[in-house]
Design an enzyme around this catalytic site. Structure first.
Site, PDB file in Angstrom:
ATOM      1  N   VAL A 160      95.029 -39.361  65.320  1.00 22.33           N
ATOM      2  CA  VAL A 160      96.482 -39.299  65.144  1.00 22.33           C
ATOM      3  C   VAL A 160      97.031 -38.090  65.908  1.00 22.33           C
ATOM      4  O   VAL A 160      96.668 -36.946  65.610  1.00 22.33           O
ATOM      5  CB  VAL A 160      96.868 -39.204  63.658  1.00 22.33           C
ATOM      6  CG1 VAL A 160      98.365 -38.997  63.498  1.00 22.33           C
ATOM      7  CG2 VAL A 160      96.410 -40.452  62.912  1.00 22.33           C
ATOM      8  N   ARG A 161      97.901 -38.348  66.867  1.00 17.42           N
ATOM      9  CA  ARG A 161      98.511 -37.285  67.671  1.00 17.42           C
ATOM     10  C   ARG A 161     100.025 -37.398  67.729  1.00 17.42           C
ATOM     11  O   ARG A 161     100.690 -36.487  68.237  1.00 17.42           O
ATOM     12  CB  ARG A 161      97.959 -37.315  69.100  1.00 17.42           C
ATOM     13  CG  ARG A 161      96.452 -37.101  69.215  1.00 17.42           C
ATOM     14  CD  ARG A 161      96.033 -35.699  68.838  1.00 17.42           C
ATOM     15  NE  ARG A 161      94.626 -35.481  69.099  1.00 17.42           N
ATOM     16  CZ  ARG A 161      93.636 -35.779  68.260  1.00 17.42           C
ATOM     17  NH1 ARG A 161      93.923 -36.316  67.061  1.00 17.42           N
ATOM     18  NH2 ARG A 161      92.379 -35.551  68.580  1.00 17.42           N
ATOM     19  N   LYS A 211      85.414 -40.046  51.791  1.00 18.04           N
ATOM     20  CA  LYS A 211      85.853 -39.964  53.187  1.00 18.04           C
ATOM     21  C   LYS A 211      84.711 -40.372  54.121  1.00 18.04           C
ATOM     22  O   LYS A 211      83.574 -39.961  53.941  1.00 18.04           O
ATOM     23  CB  LYS A 211      86.296 -38.532  53.512  1.00 18.04           C
ATOM     24  CG  LYS A 211      86.841 -38.329  54.910  1.00 18.04           C
ATOM     25  CD  LYS A 211      87.380 -36.904  55.059  1.00 18.04           C
ATOM     26  CE  LYS A 211      87.927 -36.671  56.450  1.00 18.04           C
ATOM     27  NZ  LYS A 211      86.863 -36.628  57.473  1.00 18.04           N
ATOM     28  N   THR A 239      82.704 -36.088  51.311  1.00 17.70           N
ATOM     29  CA  THR A 239      82.419 -36.507  52.685  1.00 17.70           C
ATOM     30  C   THR A 239      80.919 -36.713  52.829  1.00 17.70           C
ATOM     31  O   THR A 239      80.139 -35.788  52.604  1.00 17.70           O
ATOM     32  CB  THR A 239      82.897 -35.443  53.693  1.00 17.70           C
ATOM     33  OG1 THR A 239      84.294 -35.209  53.504  1.00 17.70           O
ATOM     34  CG2 THR A 239      82.659 -35.907  55.113  1.00 17.70           C
ATOM     35  N   PRO A 278      90.401 -31.910  55.721  1.00 18.77           N
ATOM     36  CA  PRO A 278      89.567 -30.706  55.676  1.00 18.77           C
ATOM     37  C   PRO A 278      88.723 -30.550  56.930  1.00 18.77           C
ATOM     38  O   PRO A 278      88.058 -31.491  57.361  1.00 18.77           O
ATOM     39  CB  PRO A 278      88.688 -30.938  54.443  1.00 18.77           C
ATOM     40  CG  PRO A 278      88.671 -32.420  54.251  1.00 18.77           C
ATOM     41  CD  PRO A 278      89.986 -32.916  54.720  1.00 18.77           C
ATOM     42  N   HIS A 296      84.732 -39.378  61.229  1.00 14.58           N
ATOM     43  CA  HIS A 296      84.548 -37.933  61.285  1.00 14.58           C
ATOM     44  C   HIS A 296      85.028 -37.351  62.616  1.00 14.58           C
ATOM     45  O   HIS A 296      84.445 -36.409  63.156  1.00 14.58           O
ATOM     46  CB  HIS A 296      83.088 -37.552  61.035  1.00 14.58           C
ATOM     47  CG  HIS A 296      82.944 -36.217  60.343  1.00 14.58           C
ATOM     48  ND1 HIS A 296      82.772 -36.103  58.984  1.00 14.58           N
ATOM     49  CD2 HIS A 296      82.966 -34.964  60.814  1.00 14.58           C
ATOM     50  CE1 HIS A 296      82.685 -34.829  58.658  1.00 14.58           C
ATOM     51  NE2 HIS A 296      82.804 -34.114  59.757  1.00 14.58           N
ATOM     52  N   SER A 344      88.061 -27.709  53.277  1.00 15.81           N
ATOM     53  CA  SER A 344      86.634 -27.959  53.423  1.00 15.81           C
ATOM     54  C   SER A 344      85.813 -26.969  52.609  1.00 15.81           C
ATOM     55  O   SER A 344      86.164 -25.792  52.483  1.00 15.81           O
ATOM     56  CB  SER A 344      86.242 -27.848  54.903  1.00 15.81           C
ATOM     57  OG  SER A 344      84.841 -27.916  55.062  1.00 15.81           O
ATOM     58  N   TYR A 351      80.666 -31.604  50.414  1.00 14.19           N
ATOM     59  CA  TYR A 351      79.538 -32.306  51.003  1.00 14.19           C
ATOM     60  C   TYR A 351      78.421 -32.430  49.961  1.00 14.19           C
ATOM     61  O   TYR A 351      78.348 -31.640  49.020  1.00 14.19           O
ATOM     62  CB  TYR A 351      78.998 -31.561  52.222  1.00 14.19           C
ATOM     63  CG  TYR A 351      79.879 -31.623  53.432  1.00 14.19           C
ATOM     64  CD1 TYR A 351      79.961 -32.795  54.189  1.00 14.19           C
ATOM     65  CD2 TYR A 351      80.630 -30.527  53.838  1.00 14.19           C
ATOM     66  CE1 TYR A 351      80.758 -32.861  55.312  1.00 14.19           C
ATOM     67  CE2 TYR A 351      81.436 -30.588  54.961  1.00 14.19           C
ATOM     68  CZ  TYR A 351      81.500 -31.761  55.691  1.00 14.19           C
ATOM     69  OH  TYR A 351      82.295 -31.824  56.805  1.00 14.19           O
ATOM     70  N   ARG A 372      92.268 -32.379  64.304  1.00 11.73           N
ATOM     71  CA  ARG A 372      92.487 -31.604  65.528  1.00 11.73           C
ATOM     72  C   ARG A 372      93.960 -31.315  65.777  1.00 11.73           C
ATOM     73  O   ARG A 372      94.306 -30.260  66.300  1.00 11.73           O
ATOM     74  CB  ARG A 372      91.873 -32.335  66.721  1.00 11.73           C
ATOM     75  CG  ARG A 372      90.343 -32.304  66.743  1.00 11.73           C
ATOM     76  CD  ARG A 372      89.815 -32.947  68.022  1.00 11.73           C
ATOM     77  NE  ARG A 372      88.364 -32.905  68.091  1.00 11.73           N
ATOM     78  CZ  ARG A 372      87.557 -33.860  67.640  1.00 11.73           C
ATOM     79  NH1 ARG A 372      88.092 -34.940  67.062  1.00 11.73           N
ATOM     80  NH2 ARG A 372      86.243 -33.759  67.766  1.00 11.73           N
ATOM     81  N   ARG A 386      75.295 -32.742  72.226  1.00 11.29           N
ATOM     82  CA  ARG A 386      76.445 -33.018  73.077  1.00 11.29           C
ATOM     83  C   ARG A 386      75.978 -33.028  74.514  1.00 11.29           C
ATOM     84  O   ARG A 386      75.258 -32.122  74.929  1.00 11.29           O
ATOM     85  CB  ARG A 386      77.526 -31.945  72.883  1.00 11.29           C
ATOM     86  CG  ARG A 386      78.221 -32.029  71.530  1.00 11.29           C
ATOM     87  CD  ARG A 386      79.164 -30.867  71.327  1.00 11.29           C
ATOM     88  NE  ARG A 386      79.993 -31.052  70.136  1.00 11.29           N
ATOM     89  CZ  ARG A 386      80.784 -30.132  69.623  1.00 11.29           C
ATOM     90  NH1 ARG A 386      80.860 -28.943  70.186  1.00 11.29           N
ATOM     91  NH2 ARG A 386      81.515 -30.386  68.564  1.00 11.29           N
ATOM     92  N   GLN A 419      87.295 -30.466  49.343  1.00 12.28           N
ATOM     93  CA  GLN A 419      86.319 -31.370  49.945  1.00 12.28           C
ATOM     94  C   GLN A 419      84.907 -30.839  49.712  1.00 12.28           C
ATOM     95  O   GLN A 419      84.642 -29.653  49.848  1.00 12.28           O
ATOM     96  CB  GLN A 419      86.594 -31.514  51.442  1.00 12.28           C
ATOM     97  CG  GLN A 419      85.619 -32.389  52.184  1.00 12.28           C
ATOM     98  CD  GLN A 419      84.462 -31.592  52.770  1.00 12.28           C
ATOM     99  OE1 GLN A 419      84.526 -30.381  52.919  1.00 12.28           O
ATOM    100  NE2 GLN A 419      83.392 -32.279  53.092  1.00 12.28           N
ATOM    101  N   GLY A 453      91.589 -39.928  62.046  1.00 12.10           N
ATOM    102  CA  GLY A 453      90.973 -40.044  63.363  1.00 12.10           C
ATOM    103  C   GLY A 453      91.937 -40.453  64.457  1.00 12.10           C
ATOM    104  O   GLY A 453      92.440 -41.581  64.454  1.00 12.10           O
TER     105      GLY A 453
END
Length: 425
Positions: free
Chosen positions: A317-318, A259, A162, A86, A283, A114, A136, A338, A171, A134, A315
């Protein structure tokens, strides 16, 4: 061969190419909201880099002509061990989560939705009968019960709780400014970005502008909150205790996943409160930056609790090879975030299907090269594992979670109330 060689093939061969196309397709601020994690952005890169440290040990002959990639997650049969994780507000495409749900259904896997999604659970569950909702820990208990009842009525097969998002709000490169509503001032402000991405802008003009709300958090007696209104509610809700998690699991009553686990002691507590599955996850790097890669935390957790509950990984995985590595270290399946968003941004539902096909093909190649006939045969013996690779967080020797020493040593949680920043973290 195309008569127009300069036209791009709609099929992309890697998730990295999907990301490049998404970057070209989306306005810069929309793309920036997807690409990076909190603070320095070290953990998202670490998630991917750690997979590359695990090296295959393939066989040269004796390969199996047929391979079984299927499994089950919380009782739901799926064609391969890849589940949609999600993610909130998928307004990078007009069809958003519905397009993703259709793609997952077409490829025989689970859709994780989500509570911060841009599409209501009823529409998503109608598009994919194997939808996990999912939740929160946000708002009052009555509000959470209402949301669970709504998801159950819509046909959600499981609940994903989650609790690891988000302790970090900054950031280093600055958070992209995202409007709270797509009103006239917002349209004027973002007009330059729309001009440089005319195809994306036209797509939204035809479909209608996004309202950037959270329809799955809509109360009985009022409108759906905006994303930032929902975020503000989360920030003003005191964080949950293990007793709260137990209450949530009891109120849901069906298959239940927690999660965001990275520690062995947390995994054991999750077993104690009755969860059916956990996702080993940081996350996607949007929590505390410099948290170890999920794959480094997976093995010790799977060894500790994998015989009692299902363990998944989320987390970094591509590639299908990443899926094989996670399974070898004890995961029942992986959850992708992603990766499918790049597919959605590159080519809508077809792009998500493209990503799922790539992961399946890569996983099948790994199982073939390692000499197995099924994903159940994957093990650490199939890989060269660097010394010190695994992160054993919260291992034996730590104080018991309820002890006075543990409480004294526990990190301070963020304040219950913080000003709402109108940026996506």
């Amino acid at each position: 061969m195309s008569l127009w060689p300069w036209k791009r093939n709609p099929w992309f061969e890697t998730v990295a190419e999907a990301q490049r196309r998404t970057k070209r397709n989306l306005p810069p601020s929309v793309y920036a909201a997807l690409v990076a994690g909190s603070e320095r952005g070290r953990t998202p890169q670490e998630n991917m880099d750690a997979f590359a440290q695990l090296q295959f040990a393939p066989h040269v002959a004796g390969h199996q002509p047929e391979r079984d990639l299927s499994t089950t997650v919380l009782g739901v049969p799926i064609s391969m061990p890849v589940v949609i994780s999600p993610t909130g507000v998928q307004a990078i495409h007009p069809d958003g989560e519905v397009a993703v749900a259709r793609a997952a259904a077409a490829r025989g896997t689970i859709m994780g939705l989500s509570s911060f999604a841009s599409k209501p659970v009823e529409e998503v569950a109608a598009a994919n009968e194997n939808t996990f909702f999912q939740l929160y820990w946000t708002g009052s208990r009555d509000a959470m019960v209402q949301r669970m009842e709504r998801a159950r009525a819509a046909g959600a097969k499981a609940l994903i709780a989650t609790t690891d998002w988000s302790f970090s709000v900054g950031r280093d490169w600055g958070s992209p400014a995202i409007p709270e509503r797509m009103n006239l001032p917002a349209l004027v402000k973002f007009a330059p970005e729309g001009i440089i991405r005319p195809k994306w802008t036209l797509q939204w003009l035809r479909a209608g502008l996004p309202d950037l709300s959270a329809p799955n958090l809509k109360p009985h007696d009022g409108p759906a909150p905006t994303f930032f209104g929902a975020y503000g509610e989360w920030m003003q809700t005191p964080p949950p205790s293990w007793e709260d998690i137990a209450w949530l699991r009891q109120e849901w009553g069906g298959p239940f996943m927690l999660k965001g686990v990275t520690r062995i002691d947390d995994a054991k507590r999750a077993v104690d409160v009755g969860v059916d599955a956990i996702s080993v996850s940081n996350h996607g790097g949007n929590n505390l930056d410099t948290t170890p890669a999920s794959i480094r935390c997976l093995g010790p957790i799977a060894e500790a609790v994998g015989d009692q509950i299902e363990v998944l990984l989320d987390g970094g995985v591509r590639r299908g090879g990443d899926v094989a590595k996670a399974l070898a270290f004890g995961a029942r399946a992986v959850m992708i975030g992603r990766a499918y968003l790049w597919g959605l941004g590159a080519n809508g539902q077809t792009g998500v299907e493209n990503v799922l096909d790539l992961l399946r093909m890569g996983l099948d190649s790994a199982v073939l090269g390692l000499g197995h006939s099924s994903i159940s045969g994957l093990s650490r013996d199939d890989f060269l594992v660097p010394e010190g690779f695994e992160a054993r967080l919260g291992d034996s020797g730590d104080p018991a979670p309820d002890s006075g020493e543990a409480k004294r040593r526990a990190p301070r949680r963020p304040a219950a109330k913080r000003p709402v920043e109108k940026t996506v973290q």
